[in-house]
Every structure is written in structure tokens, then in C-alpha cells.
Design an enzyme around this catalytic site. Structure first.
Site, PDB file in Angstrom:
ATOM      1  N   GLY C 148     -27.274  60.012  65.197  1.00 10.25           N
ATOM      2  CA  GLY C 148     -28.484  59.238  65.428  1.00 10.25           C
ATOM      3  C   GLY C 148     -28.365  58.381  66.673  1.00 10.25           C
ATOM      4  N   CYS C 149     -29.498  57.876  67.118  1.00  7.24           N
ATOM      5  CA  CYS C 149     -29.511  57.109  68.365  1.00  7.24           C
ATOM      6  C   CYS C 149     -28.791  55.784  68.207  1.00  7.24           C
ATOM      7  CB  CYS C 149     -30.938  56.906  68.851  1.00  7.24           C
ATOM      8  SG  CYS C 149     -32.070  56.223  67.622  1.00  7.24           S
ATOM      9  N   TYR C 150     -29.138  55.011  67.177  1.00  4.60           N
ATOM     10  CA  TYR C 150     -28.411  53.760  66.954  1.00  4.60           C
ATOM     11  C   TYR C 150     -26.919  54.022  66.732  1.00  4.60           C
ATOM     12  CZ  TYR C 150     -32.779  51.033  66.228  1.00  4.60           C
ATOM     13  OH  TYR C 150     -33.978  50.397  66.371  1.00  4.60           O
ATOM     14  N   PRO C 151     -26.559  54.951  65.859  1.00  5.48           N
ATOM     15  CA  PRO C 151     -25.132  55.174  65.607  1.00  5.48           C
ATOM     16  C   PRO C 151     -24.333  55.530  66.850  1.00  5.48           C
ATOM     17  CG  PRO C 151     -26.412  56.115  63.821  1.00  5.48           C
ATOM     18  CD  PRO C 151     -27.400  55.677  64.879  1.00  5.48           C
ATOM     19  N   THR C 152     -24.928  56.261  67.788  1.00  3.71           N
ATOM     20  CA  THR C 152     -24.189  56.597  69.002  1.00  3.71           C
ATOM     21  C   THR C 152     -23.823  55.346  69.785  1.00  3.71           C
ATOM     22  OG1 THR C 152     -25.221  58.780  69.171  1.00  3.71           O
ATOM     23  CG2 THR C 152     -24.345  57.831  71.216  1.00  3.71           C
TER      24      THR C 152
END
Lengths: 342, 342, 342, 342
Positions: C148-152
Site C-alpha cells: 500500500g501507499c502509506y505502508p511503503t
């Protein structure tokens, strides 16, 4: 003190009516309706109104709207035409912020709006609520058709030229730019932030519903039919309309004086000094229309710049201005907000 | 009715003071000064004020400020400290919207602001104008140090936790986001639209001038020194501050009730219902601070969300709130604008 | 040269995959599917791709996806888990840009995503496609779960600290801000331009679906469970993620060197010089993650700033990076776009 | 492979040249100059270029520009006219992105730009670098005057109509809207984010420097003088120009076919299908000009919509297109970036 109802209060014109009316000293908001939000507190939807208003959205059938002195329709097109008659018969006056009663030619209206008109017999009676043109009629009106956002900025901009009869009225051009709130508070992909931000586009060039409304208004002023090319654009801001108007001069006049004299007594039209350019934020949140008139390079083309807040002078503010006229309040009462800048 | 003067009226806090004071029923604006714009009409610079105010910017030496009941300094840091004494001696009260009198420790102030203090003897007398903490002192103050924009949102957010003594006050975190108007109306490349729009960044992480101000305020509440990590960010909007605050809980309490009770009588602090998230536009143009308190996943970390309009509750609005207190007007007089949404 | 298919190409990750893949020298785009847009030319929906791609959206059942070497799922959650098995059985490799295969604990996934998992037996095999952690596994993967974008942004920011074991991993804080495109190209009122522009808010504070994904990733690095407070915010920009990360230091290290060494060989992670602050536009349109590490006021709290473009390194770019690894191309091939600034 | 120098690389056209040229396969950037930033690494100013370019800004006198094959001037007006001669004499070719060599009539240039021209003898030789009109001349030019941003969008939009001789060329109207980057990377109050965001205004209506440039270009096409009303507007976005052009038709033609045929071989002009409206983001970051032609309500007024990225086709991209022509590279080499959408 009058009792007012608002039909369809979940859109941007609805919340703007609430912002204005909840602090208006002569208004009691009796009811606000929404079929989809029955029972929801208004402040649940619009946190900005917390502490200002305690109403819940109610079903139109339970709102006792016919006991109001005035009902505002802040609904999509096609609603007011179904409900206005019963209210008028009950003695309740009506201001429609949608387009149902703006066009006098029923078949023209039906062509542009794609539906049959439910109350054609009311159209003739309806007063087009642009006070700068129709103030006297508004005062006594039972039913007011509040003008569209584009038509307000464009008509106020062209008005002095057409009245003076000094331009070629067969080839008017209105290049108009609107903030995104003009498209309403509805879930459409093209007005998402990720679509509309950092982007600019024209739309509806082949034909836009405000075209016949503007043409009718200008023709009334001119006393004959007029020709208009109208190109609306979507600009990445929330509020604001900027109309850039072009016309060919057929006579020589002091344009600055013409505009200043025409609007000298108008509380909500401000003519800027010669050479200035109005900006939309100079009217943000206010009921003011600011106009500048130019004749670049001394050519025969006049350029008029006219800005409004589409949700105020272009919708809710003008509706309250009409209300003030209809009920004998001071015309500026409750709509003297100073623009929010920056 | 009091006579007020404004020193330094060409910035955003200046125009915001004018927006508020020009419609305040108990205020006459006697003079507004600007060395750079002497003789310029205020409305030439701020078209939004056309029809509201007729003053021209004047030179500070010709403004007869000592005949005002109150003078606001909407100047850069370092100006009020030079002029306040003479005004106070003449019986004129002073509200400084800059930072000159906010920090009680002179050497600390001089370190962060990079100049010698011109009136250290006034610092002790100056009242830190956060009414929710210092209301009683403000009422009788001759000299008010109006809080910074970040410190207002952060202190109001942390206040109930610190007062209750239920968090580890040595490791507070304030992650705060500000609109670009917080940087002022000055020509800096990094706040150009083409730089700041569609962009997000932290700045001043090693140290920001509002850090000692917040620490001093929270330490006063705690009765001991506190530890704070403060990270300001620039967010691509015009107005608004959003503080996201983190603290480690050292005791169990009903946080929602704690916050509601603390602010139950505060006219300008609004605690949202449990589970809600405030948004900056819900306070745009208003003097309100809206706060929500969360305890995500029932962990021992409390998260407080606190939003203000940096130019109103974070500057000009709070200054007028202080003025109202100082002169015995109703605290909310003239600053009850409903937020502009959308 | 490989043949790829894209399932669900009408969203922002879809159009971003097309932008990248249509100029990738080793890729032939065989088909792009959309149930709602069957027969529509891709360039009809995305004018930006005119002249670059001639495909029409087709029905998934007619796309012969099982003849592709690789299929990307740019679909909502819950689609890939239904279709991946058949493709894998046919020898087609799969990269899912949605969340179906990111969480190893099926019941945890089902709790957060609110549905039963259709292919739990594939979850163990799926490789979490964060190359900076899992490069070797990605190379041989049949099925990649693209992060996901946040997790990256959050994992790349915390990674060196957790690996080094020098922070209190029970009390990590991730205060993260996302541009609006992160919410997808779908018609929701809250992401309209008139709602999201000039506004800032936190959301999902009680719990966001990316929380378990981040916790799983960090726990894998730490070798034990970790504690995280994760607060996402919506910021008025189109693209970009800015993670501001906080952790309590348990040991003394040269943080700048730690970060530079950890990422010295990573083509897409850029450690800024000490004292700098990354801004989201410095990675706009690129696959780069830029990171700065601070220790403000020399306290025991470390602050990490990590920025990415949520649609590139946070989605489509990282997917192509994974593709390059899976098929033996140079890891940077076709994803070396220089950020668009301003 | 050619060696190029860039004079004045700290503005937006400078960083855009660097974005394009640093990945151009036939270009080695030998030097980039800036008097104010001597010794500063380019990546210190423009983080987006980290890893792409290792140069420092150097003093123009130490750049050995006369050993370059080509020098770009990305300077304010009035610089290239002072330095071009020496470079040309040394055999170095020159592309000026400013206005010094755009206007053939020296006195006209001096009137609009408010300075004496330092190299009037070079004006006649300079080739106006709009490849769609002057491709053959550009190929052999020593000195190219790269067109302005407004003039590019306006001329490409009007070109087919003027060439065909089917409009009243005495009364053309160009209503053009520009993103804020068009004003440059300089610290001016009116282009601050807090001023320009959520705002729209016209400017320069009495006269703008691009007026004589456009008139000269259109007159060259028409073979006689033309009349033009040109109104530029500032719109709250970073990049993009949208020209809305109006002309009175004097003959009947299939306008769609006229436009398609005129540009059928042009790699960077894209005529949209009939009825469409281009949007600026559909060309963001690319060298493409997209055009649509309309005849609303079948009146005698034609409306042309023409969009470009002001920093690419309106500046740096077009300069590289000219460079490609001058040095015999494929015209599209290194400028085939796909627009960044959203």
C-alpha cells in the site's frame, strides 16, 4: 420576523442559505428538508454550523412548509415546479434557486432541461430575481426565479452597454470561468479534487443551459433578440465566477462613467476605478459583484470583467436580497459580509 | 465605543483585523500605519474592503496613536517592543500580535529571535493573551502578548491532559500543519503558488520559534518543565492549522468527558462528539477552535486533533477577543462569523 | 519482451501503469480490462495517452489474460483473490496492486477488509513486494502483493531504526499525509475539489486498513510484535505522501550514517543530507522515496521524514519495479522518470 | 552528442531544460550559469534532480560557453541580446527562451520592453522558433528566438483559420488563462500561494508584451496586419495554458477537417475529435499542444480551444524541439514524455 423553510438543504446553496439566514435578524428558520437525510442534524453534515442551528433535516411532507411566510427551493431542477403551486395557494411565497421558472418560453425550457414543465401556468407570473433589473417587480412577487450564477455575472456586466445601445448586440461573447462549487455537492468524477485541481478546461461549448437564460435577459434589456457566444470554463478554485465579456462598440462613450452612473445606487455592484482588474477573492463569501470596464489599445472592442461569488450573489445571497425586497426589510440586511481575503 | 489604531496594516493579520474591526459595533478605527504605503488608500491594497473603510495608510509618527484607547501591533517581530512603552505611558493599552512579549525568559527570547530586547522591563507585566487560560489577567492588562498561531492550537489541544496530569509530559509530540498564509504576506520564493501548491513538506524540525512559546505555556499549566517534539509542516491551503497531538497516558480517564467539561463554558472552543475528525474548513474565517480526542486501538497513546483558522483564532480574532475582555465588551462581540464552507 | 495484461484499468493506478508500461522497452500491453467500459478506447477516458496506446477496454472474460506473462490487478480489494489462482495455474504471474495478499493472517485480513478471503491457500505463497526488504523473494515470485501507499513510505522510513534495534518499538508513531488521488478515482463527496481543496483533516484515527499491514511489515523486521499509532491525513494536493515518523531512541547512533549506509545501494531510496526536509513535489511522478532523519533539540526522540509519490513508488511504479525483478530486467528499467517540478 | 550550456538556470525554464536535457541521449550539459548561485550544486536548489546531474552553478565568465555547440538563454529579457553576438562569432549557436529576438520591429520591441536593444543587427537573422510554421528556417538557424508561452498556444490555435483566410482577421479575440509558473520563479507578492490560490483574475488588459508577438506572428501568416484583443488571466494552477479563441467566420468550411489536415504531420499538435474539450492536465509535463475547434449553435463565431504546458511546449520543450531540428536529431528525441495525469 418571518418564518422560512428551505427545501433541499444538503447542497452548497443550502448550506450557504443556512450560513446567511441563521444570523439574519428578521428570519426564523422553521424547517429544512431533505429526503435522504431525514433525522440527521444539520450540524452533523455541516460542522461549520455547530452552535448556530439546532434543526434536523425533515421530510418535506412533515415540514408544514405551507405555514411558512417564505420557502426557498435549493433543490435540483424540476422540484420547485411540482411544489410551488400548493404553497402559493396557501399564501406562502416562494424563491426558487433552481432553474424551473427562469425561462419564459416553456418549449425552450423543456428543450434545454429535458423534461416537461409541471406548472407552465406559473411561469408568466414568476419574477426573474435580478434586483438590479427587476427590483420593483420583486417587491410584490409571490414567486421569484432566482438567477443562475453565470447569468448574474454576465448580465450585470453587459447591462450598461446594452441599455445604452452602443454595441453590436448580435455578436456578444461571454468567456466565463467558474469555481468547482458551481457544479454542486454531488459525487461526479470530473469534479474530484484529483481531477479538477491543477487543471483548466472549457466545457459545454456546443450549448449550456445558462445560454438561453442569458440571452432572454439581455434581449429583454435590448428590446430585441441578441446573439451570444457563451463559453463556460471550470477553474481550480472553490468559489468564484469571473466573466470576461467582449463586444464591438458601435458608438463612442465614456465607458467608465457609463458604468459608474448605471450602478451608482446599487448596494451590491461595485465599479472599480479605470484600469483595474477585479479578482474573485475580492468578493469571496460576499454578495458583491465587482466590475471593471476596459477598451484595450483603444480599439473598437470593449472588454468587461465581472466577478461574483457563485454561491452568494450567484445563488443564496441574491435569494436573500430578493427576500429582503419581498418582505420590506432593508435590501442589504444580513448580507453585508466582508469578503474573506486571503 | 473605543478608538483603536493599527500599526503595520499591510500584512494578513492587518487586513484580517480590518475585516473584523470595521464591522465591530464598539470600535472606531482611528488610524492604520505603514511606512511603505503612506498615503495609499487601504482599499487600494485590499479591494475586499471597498465600501467598508475609508482610511489611508499613514506614517506612524503622524497617527496620534497615543490618543487611541488601544493600539494593535500587526508588525514583524521587534517593532512593538520599541514603541509599546511610550503608548502605555500615555495611557494607551497595547495588544502585540507579534512575538515581542510572549516569552518571559529574555535570554531565551533573544536566542530564538536573534535580537536584543528593547523593553525587557515590560515583559513581566505583559499578559499572554490566551483567554481560555488567562482570561482574568487579560481583563486588567495594559499590555497583551497575543499568542502565535501554532501555540494557540497546540496549547488548547494539550490543555485538559496537562491540567489533569494524566500524560507523560516529558515526551509530548505536536505534529502541526499550517496553511501558507501563516508565513505572511511577504515575497518569499518558497511560498509562491508554483512552489507551495500541490506540495507538502515539514520545515524547521531542528527548531522553530514557536517551540519555546508552547513549552512555556504547557510548563505553566503543568507546574513543571515539559518535553516537546514540535514539527511544523507547510500544507497547500490558504488558511488553517491542524494540530495532531500525541501523548502517552499515565492514567485512565474518560477523555471525551474531560475535554467537554474543561471547555463547557468556552465560547470559542468546540469539542466534537467522540469518534469525529475536525477539518480546517469547519473553522475557516471564524474564531473557533474545534477539537477531537481519540485513543486509537485502545492503546496508551492519546491523539488529539485541534483545528483553527491561523489568521482568526490564531491571530486577529483572538486579538479582538482579548480587546473585548480588556474593555468590558461581551467576549464574543464582533467575532461570531460563521465559517465559510465550502 | 513480455506480454502483460491489466485488470481494472480505469482507476488512477491503472492510468499510471499505462503511462509507465506504454514506454517500457520490454513490455507489450496485450489487454486492459474494465467491465464498465468495454469497447471504450483507453484514450477516450485518458486523453493524456493519445498517441501512446491504441487499446480499448475489454471484458475480462475476453482478454485471454492467461496467455500473458504477467497480469497486474489494478482493481478494488477482493477481485484479485478470485482470479489469481486460475492465472497462476496457467503459468501467468500476478502482481496485485490491491490488498488481497498483503496480510498473512487471514482472519486479521478478513476483519479489516470485511469479507471472506477467496484464496487463503495463496496467501502464504504471495511475496510482499517491497524490494528494499524482499528483493530476493520477489525475483522468484509467482504472486506479488504490491504494498500500500502509506505502508511503503512508513516502512522505508522506519526500516533502518528497527533493523538497528535502537528505538522503543512498542510506541512508534506515524503521522502521515496523503494527496487526494490516494482515495482513488471514484465519485465520493468528501474528495470533491470543493470539499478537499483548501482543507486539511485527519481520518480513520480509530483504525485504518494500512495499520495491520505496516505493523506486520515492521514486526517482520523487528522479529517481534511492535506497537504503532498511525494517523492518516488528507491534504489538498493530487499526488504525494509525506510520512512524519516519531520514535524514542534507546541507544546512541549516528543516525545520518545509519540511513545512508542502509540505502546506499538502493536505486529508489534517496537519503537527504543532514538537516534537510524533503518535499513531496521532489518525487512527483517518480519512483523515488526521499528520506531525512532528524533528532530535534538533541532529545531522545528521532523524527524521520519520508516522501513518495503515492501513485508511483506507492503503487504503479513499485509494481513495475517488482515486474523488472521478476523477469530479469534491470530493476530501474522504464521507471527512471525525473520528478516534475514545479 | 553535442555540448550545451545553459545561461540562467535557476528559474522554472532552467530547471525544466535540465529535466529534459539530462536524459536527452544526444546532449552533454557542459555548464549552467547563475550569478547569484555560483558554487551551489544544482541539486541543492532543485532536489528533484538529485542523482541526475552533478553540476554546480558557475559564473557566466568561467563557463567557457563559447566552446559549446549550443547555448540556451533561460534568462530574464535583456540578457541574451548582450551575449549572443560573441557566442555566434565563436561558432556557438544560440536559443533564447526570453523575448530579446522575437519582435522584428526594433522600436516596437523597445516600446514594449522598456529598454534599448543591444544587438539590433541580429534581429533580422534570428528565426522565430515555432517549428509548425518555421521548421525549415529553424534547421539552419544560428540564432533562434523561442516563442513565448501565450503566443505558442494562440498562434497554433489560430493558424489554420488564418492560413485558410476564412475569418475576419481584424477582430480576433484571444482569452487566455495561464498557470502561475508562467510568472516565473521570482518573489512577487501577487503570485504567493495565499494570493493566487482559490482566486482568478485577468491582468494586463490594457496591453501585455505578448500582444505584439502574437500580432506579428498572425500577420506573417495572413500576409497583412491583423487586429487582436488579447486578455491574459492568472488561474490557480502550477502549469498549463488554456487559450479560448474567437473569430468571425467569413466563409463556410469543414473546420474539423481543416484542423486535422493542417496538423496531420505535426508530432506535437493533436487535434481532438469533434465536440471534445481539451484540458490542461492532458498535456502536463509534455510538449504537446491539444486543440479542439467548435462552432457553437451553428453561429458565425468559431471557438478554438488550445492547451499547452507553458513550461514545455511554451518554453523548454519547444527549445529542445528547435535544438533537435538545428542539429539534425529526430525532432521528437528526448521530448516524448507522457503527460502526468492525474
Amino acid at each position: 420576523m418571518i418564518n422560512v423553510g428551505i427545501v433541499g438543504g444538503t447542497g452548497y446553496t443550502g448550506v450557504e442559505l443556512l450560513r446567511i439566514l441563521s444570523q439574519h435578524p428578521e428570519v426564523n428558520i422553521q424547517a429544512i428538508t431533505s429526503r435522504n437525510e431525514v433525522g440527521t442534524k444539520v450540524t452533523e453534515l455541516f460542522t461549520s454550523l455547530r452552535g448556530q442551528i439546532n434543526l434536523k433535516f425533515c421530510d418535506p411532507t412533515e415540514a408544514n412548509l405551507d405555514q411558512c411566510d417564505l420557502v426557498f427551493f435549493a433543490t435540483p431542477n424540476g422540484i420547485a415546479m411540482q411544489q410551488a403551486k400548493a404553497l402559493l395557494n396557501a399564501g406562502t411565497r416562494v424563491i426558487d434557486l433552481a432553474a424551473d421558472f427562469r425561462i419564459k418560453d416553456v418549449s425552450e425550457w423543456e428543450k434545454w432541461y429535458g423534461m416537461s414543465h409541471a406548472s407552465p401556468e406559473l411561469i408568466a407570473e414568476a419574477v426573474y430575481g435580478l434586483p438590479e433589473i427587476n427590483r420593483d417587480k420583486v417587491i410584490n412577487a409571490r414567486l421569484v426565479a432566482n438567477p443562475g450564477c453565470y447569468p448574474t455575472a454576465v448580465q450585470l456586466g453587459f447591462l450598461p452597454l446594452i441599455e445604452a445601445g452602443i454595441v453590436d448586440e448580435n455578436h456578444l461573447i461571454a468567456d466565463v470561468k467558474s469555481g468547482v462549487s458551481g457544479a454542486g455537492r454531488k459525487a461526479d468524477v470530473h469534479i474530484l479534487h484529483a481531477e479538477a485541481s491543477d487543471n483548466f478546461k472549457a466545457y459545454g461549448v456546443p450549448g449550456h443551459r445558462h445560454l438561453p437564460e442569458i440571452k432572454q435577459g439581455l434581449a429583454n434589456i435590448a428590446g430585441k433578440s441578441i446573439g451570444l457566444t457563451f463559453v463556460p470554463h471550470l477553474t481550480p478554485m472553490i468559489r468564484g465566477i469571473h466573466a470576461t465579456l467582449y463586444a464591438r462598440l458601435s458608438a463612442n462613450t465614456d465607458l467608465q462613467t457609463l458604468y459608474e452612473q448605471r450602478y451608482i445606487n446599487e448596494p451590491f455592484v461595485d465599479i472599480l476605478p479605470a484600469g483595474k482588474h477585479p479578482e474573485t477573492r475580492s468578493v469571496r463569501g460576499s454578495n458583491i459583484c465587482r466590475i471593471a470596464v476596459h477598451r484595450p489599445q483603444n480599439s473598437d472592442t470593449v472588454v468587461v470583467l465581472s466577478v461574483t461569488d457563485n454561491l452568494v450573489k450567484g445563488a443564496a445571497g441574491q435569494a436573500v436580497q430578493n427576500m429582503n425586497l419581498m418582505f420590506g426589510f432593508q435590501e442589504t440586511l444580513g448580507i453585508q459580509h466582508i469578503p474573506l481575503l486571503p
